[in-house]
Design a protein around this motif. Structure first.
Motif, short mmCIF file in Angstrom:
data_model
loop_
_atom_site.label_atom_id
_atom_site.label_comp_id
_atom_site.label_asym_id
_atom_site.label_seq_id
_atom_site.Cartn_x
_atom_site.Cartn_y
_atom_site.Cartn_z
N TRP A 63 0.84 -1.20 0.00
CA TRP A 63 0.00 0.00 0.00
C TRP A 63 0.87 1.25 0.00
O TRP A 63 0.57 2.23 -0.69
N ALA A 64 1.96 1.23 0.76
CA ALA A 64 2.81 2.41 0.87
C ALA A 64 3.60 2.68 -0.40
O ALA A 64 3.78 3.84 -0.80
N THR A 65 4.09 1.63 -1.05
CA THR A 65 4.96 1.81 -2.22
C THR A 65 4.20 1.75 -3.53
O THR A 65 4.72 2.18 -4.56
N ARG A 66 3.01 1.17 -3.51
CA ARG A 66 2.13 1.09 -4.68
C ARG A 66 2.87 0.58 -5.94
O ARG A 66 2.91 1.25 -6.98
N PRO A 67 3.44 -0.63 -5.86
CA PRO A 67 4.19 -1.14 -7.00
C PRO A 67 3.28 -1.48 -8.18
O PRO A 67 2.10 -1.80 -8.01
N ASP A 68 3.85 -1.40 -9.36
CA ASP A 68 3.13 -1.92 -10.53
C ASP A 68 3.71 -3.26 -10.96
O ASP A 68 3.15 -3.93 -11.83
N LEU A 69 4.80 -3.69 -10.31
CA LEU A 69 5.35 -5.03 -10.53
C LEU A 69 5.86 -5.57 -9.20
O LEU A 69 6.61 -4.88 -8.48
N ILE A 70 5.47 -6.80 -8.88
CA ILE A 70 6.02 -7.53 -7.74
C ILE A 70 6.70 -8.78 -8.29
O ILE A 70 6.07 -9.57 -9.00
N LEU A 71 7.97 -8.92 -7.97
CA LEU A 71 8.75 -10.09 -8.39
C LEU A 71 8.96 -10.99 -7.19
O LEU A 71 9.41 -10.53 -6.13
N GLU A 72 8.65 -12.28 -7.33
CA GLU A 72 8.82 -13.24 -6.24
C GLU A 72 9.63 -14.43 -6.72
O GLU A 72 9.34 -14.99 -7.78
N LEU A 81 1.84 -15.70 -4.50
CA LEU A 81 1.49 -15.07 -5.78
C LEU A 81 0.06 -14.53 -5.76
O LEU A 81 -0.20 -13.41 -6.21
N ILE A 82 -0.85 -15.34 -5.24
CA ILE A 82 -2.26 -14.93 -5.17
C ILE A 82 -2.40 -13.73 -4.23
O ILE A 82 -3.15 -12.79 -4.52
N PHE A 83 -1.68 -13.76 -3.10
CA PHE A 83 -1.69 -12.63 -2.18
C PHE A 83 -1.26 -11.35 -2.89
O PHE A 83 -1.95 -10.32 -2.83
N SER A 84 -0.11 -11.40 -3.56
CA SER A 84 0.40 -10.20 -4.23
C SER A 84 -0.54 -9.72 -5.32
O SER A 84 -0.79 -8.52 -5.46
N ALA A 85 -1.07 -10.67 -6.09
CA ALA A 85 -2.00 -10.29 -7.16
C ALA A 85 -3.25 -9.63 -6.59
O ALA A 85 -3.76 -8.65 -7.15
N SER A 86 -3.75 -10.14 -5.46
CA SER A 86 -4.96 -9.56 -4.88
C SER A 86 -4.67 -8.17 -4.32
O SER A 86 -5.52 -7.28 -4.38
N MET A 87 -3.47 -7.96 -3.78
CA MET A 87 -3.10 -6.63 -3.31
C MET A 87 -3.02 -5.64 -4.47
O MET A 87 -3.45 -4.49 -4.37
N LEU A 88 -2.49 -6.08 -5.60
CA LEU A 88 -2.43 -5.21 -6.77
C LEU A 88 -3.83 -4.92 -7.30
O LEU A 88 -4.11 -3.80 -7.76
N ALA A 89 -4.72 -5.91 -7.22
CA ALA A 89 -6.11 -5.69 -7.64
C ALA A 89 -6.77 -4.62 -6.76
O ALA A 89 -7.52 -3.77 -7.26
N LEU A 90 -6.48 -4.65 -5.46
CA LEU A 90 -7.03 -3.64 -4.57
C LEU A 90 -6.47 -2.26 -4.89
O LEU A 90 -7.20 -1.26 -4.83
N LEU A 91 -5.18 -2.19 -5.23
CA LEU A 91 -4.61 -0.90 -5.64
C LEU A 91 -5.33 -0.37 -6.86
O LEU A 91 -5.68 0.83 -6.93
N ASP A 92 -5.57 -1.24 -7.85
CA ASP A 92 -6.29 -0.81 -9.05
C ASP A 92 -7.69 -0.32 -8.72
O ASP A 92 -8.15 0.70 -9.24
#
Length: 256
Positions: A63-72, A81-92
């Motif tokens: 939330w603080a950094t608002r990435p457009d790419l997360i590499l794992e 992966l699902i966690f990160s994708a869902s966080m990005l969906a919330l940002l969108d």
């Protein structure tokens, strides 16, 4: 800083000085690691194999950094992966609400790239069937293979805010090679999170069936990496906040 925020900040600073509290947390952490506590949790139906405290920390960082790419690195069952994708969906979703527009998730440029040397067929099928999969790219191969590194660097080109999480092979040499390969992708102000640095704090011989141990693990790799990369610093406030984390000294913030 509001009064509440100031109080939180002061409590976290006090946590770092509270030796009985830190010893109690360390005792629970070591006992719970022996009990495979982290295997008890899932995210949106997929096993995540993380401590809830570290999941909460990643949510705060995203939330603080608002990435457009997360590499794992490290996929396992795919929960992270699902966690990160869902966080990005919330940002969108939040971006769309703030802009007063309708969100079409199929048009989002935010993505998660996951690497693993062996993506098991049943895990791959479950991840691909998940509603969050449209945001995920999986690459099978060693995370330190030069061809895989180049593939990731090419895929990451053009993204303006990048966050990296390292959670694959936990030997010193492997994690140091991952840091050398992928930490440069982290954008200023964002993070490289190195998991399982806790191995250094556990008794010698805690992993008799693994190639890592005290003196040869992610934390020793972090310490070595930081000697020549002053652009990164350990976010000690994060581990003092969490107390229970498998990533002590592993929350690396890129300055700037």
């Amino acid at each position: 800083m509001t009064d509440f925020t100031r109080q939180v900040h002061e409590r976290i600073l006090n946590n770092g000085k509270d030796l009985p509290l830190k010893h109690a947390a360390q005792s629970f952490l070591l006992e719970s690691l022996r009990a495979c506590y982290s295997y008890n949790f899932s995210w949106l139906s997929r096993p995540i194999i993380q401590y809830p405290q570290d999941m909460a920390a990643l949510q705060e960082l995203i939330w603080a950094t608002r990435p457009d790419l997360i590499l794992e690195t490290g996929i396992a069952h795919g929960g992270s992966l699902i966690f990160s994708a869902s966080m990005l969906a919330l940002l969108d979703m939040c971006d769309a609400i703030e802009a007063g527009r309708t969100m079409d998730p199929r048009q989002s440029s935010r993505r998660v790239i996951g690497l693993d040397i062996d993506i098991r067929a049943h895990n791959k099928a479950a991840i691909e069937a998940h509603p969050m999969f449209s945001r995920i790219t999986m690459i099978e191969g060693s995370s330190i293979d030069p061809e895989v590194v180049e593939q990731v660097r090419t895929a990451a080109a053009g993204y303006s805010r990048v966050l990296v999480c390292l959670d694959s092979m936990h030997t010193h040499a492997h994690v140091l090679a991952e840091l050398m390969a992928y930490a440069p992708l982290v954008t200023p102000g964002s993070y490289c999170v190195v998991f399982d640095t806790i191995v250094e704090d556990m008794p010698q011989g805690s992993f008799p069936d693994r190639p890592w141990d005290k003196g040869d693990n992610p934390k020793t790799a972090v310490w070595e990496f930081l000697k020549s990369h002053p652009e990164f610093e350990i976010d000690a406030m994060m581990q003092d906040k969490l107390l229970l984390t498998v990533a002590p000294d592993g929350f690396l913030r890129r300055k700037g």
